[in-house]
Design an enzyme around this catalytic site. Structure first.
Site: not given
Ligand code: IPM
Ligand code: MG
Length: 366
Positions: A250, A254
């Site tokens: 996660d 990003d």
């Molecule tokens: C992602 C998002 C989700 C996650 C959230 C919205 C639950 O950040 O798909 O990366 O944490 O997996």
């Molecule tokens: Mg995410």
């Protein structure tokens, strides 16, 4: 040709706006390729489902997802639902879908499109030609481990989450990573925190074992997650295919998205179950909701991944990717990837139109 049943969850915020453009691209494809016949059915998820049904995912929504050939999802969440009790927050709907349908391998490609080189905050020589594939474990780890909750322990309010990984959970996602690396003729990097966490010690042991036994031809290396976060911006070129736990994936995806210029560019595919789900990695972007400026490319590329991984329509998937490349080369930019003096700024709908136009042109070339 068989009609493909697609379950569509636009979700909240810009999820709805970008989904419209992805669906329009699929519609366009129906006119261009006789293999493409899609039947879509929409369901609410996240905040939209809470407003209507008081739960972030209804039984109907879940069973529609289960019985479809593939799932497209926009994004869920928003400030409107931030104060709800944890168990009924919008995010729970998304997590329930992933878990209930056992979609344990989340593929997140981070590819730098050449025309976007200057949209990345990193220097050109660092990001040029980057084509990473992150495989994020999606149904285990800290997201789902028990015990969890907020409790009074010895009179002190205590928040608890638990990182749990079993050998079979690690093995199956590791195999997805090794297979992908083998197919690309590339390397696999496994990310963990084995200097501190037992779950990571097992992770590293199991990945090493699978590699030695089943994939001796695939070069494997291990890296600690904190170092990996640093190396991703220092020298991303050292990575190729990467596999990691739910939480690390996660966070690091990003980060990896900024190599490509914008989080609005990264699609994803969640595989492993009977049905697969495709969603952009970005969220609902409440700050720009309703303004018509969201970047639809990650959602459109997610639909492309659906064609590739669920329907084996490799040619049509390549049209979509080629079309995205083309509109970027033609200088069209949504606000998130636009720079002063660098191209024509367009909104969500126009970007979608440009992609459809490019898909048409590419398909005519065959
Ligand atoms: C992602 C998002 C989700 C996650 C959230 C919205 C639950 O950040 O798909 O990366 O944490 O997996
Ligand atoms: Mg995410």
């Amino acid at each position: 040709m068989a009609v493909r049943k697609i379950c569509v969850f636009p979700g909240d915020g810009i999820g709805k706006e970008v989904m419209r453009e992805a669906l329009a691209v699929l519609k366009e494809l129906e006119g261009l390729s006789d293999r493409c016949r899609f039947e879509t059915e929409e369901e609410l998820v996240g905040g939209a489902a809470i407003d209507e049904h008081k739960v972030p995912l209804t039984d109907r929504g879940l069973s529609l997802a289960r019985s479809s050939d593939a799932i497209l999802l926009g994004a869920v969440g928003g400030p409107k639902w931030d104060d709800l009790p944890f168990e009924v927050r919008p995010e729970r709907g998304l997590l329930a879908l992933r878990r209930e349908l056992d979609m344990y391998a989340n593929l997140r490609p981070a590819k730098v499109f050449a025309p976007l080189i200057d949209a990345s905050p990193l220097r050109r020589e660092i990001v040029e030609g980057i084509d990473l594939m992150v495989i994020r474990e999606l149904t285990g780890g800290l997201y789902f481990g028990k015990p969890r909750g907020i409790q009074m322990i010895d009179g002190v309010e205590t928040g608890i989450n638990t990182e749990v990984y079993t050998r079979p959970e690690i093995e199956r996602v590791a195999r997805v990573g090794f297979d992908m690396a083998r197919k690309k003729g590339g390397r696999l990097t496994s990310v963990d925190k084995s200097n501190v966490l037992e779950s990571s010690v097992l992770w590293r042991r199991v990945v090493t074992g699978i590699g030695a036994k089943e994939y001796p031809d695939v070069p494997l290396s291990h890296i600690l997650v904190d170092n990996c976060a640093m190396q991703l911006v220092r020298n991303p070129r050292q990575f190729d295919v990467m596999v990691m736990s739910n939480l690390f994936g996660d966070i690091l995806t990003d980060e990896a998205s900024m190599i490509t210029g914008s989080i609005g560019m990264l699609p994803s595919a969640s595989l492993g179950g009977k049905v697969a789900m495709y969603e952009p990695i970005h969220g609902t972007a409440p700050d720009i909701e309703g303004k018509g400026i969201a970047n639809p490319l990650a959602m459109i590329l997610s639909a492309g991944m659906m064609l590739k991984y669920s329907f084996d329509m490799l040619r049509e998937a390549a049209w979509i990717e080629g079309a995205v490349e083309q509109v970027l080369a033609d200088g069209y930019r949504t606000a998130d990837i636009w720079r002063e003096g660098g191209g024509t700024k367009v909104g969500t709908v126009e970007m979608g139109e440009r992609v459809r136009e490019a898909v048409r042109k590419i398909s005519q070339k065959g």
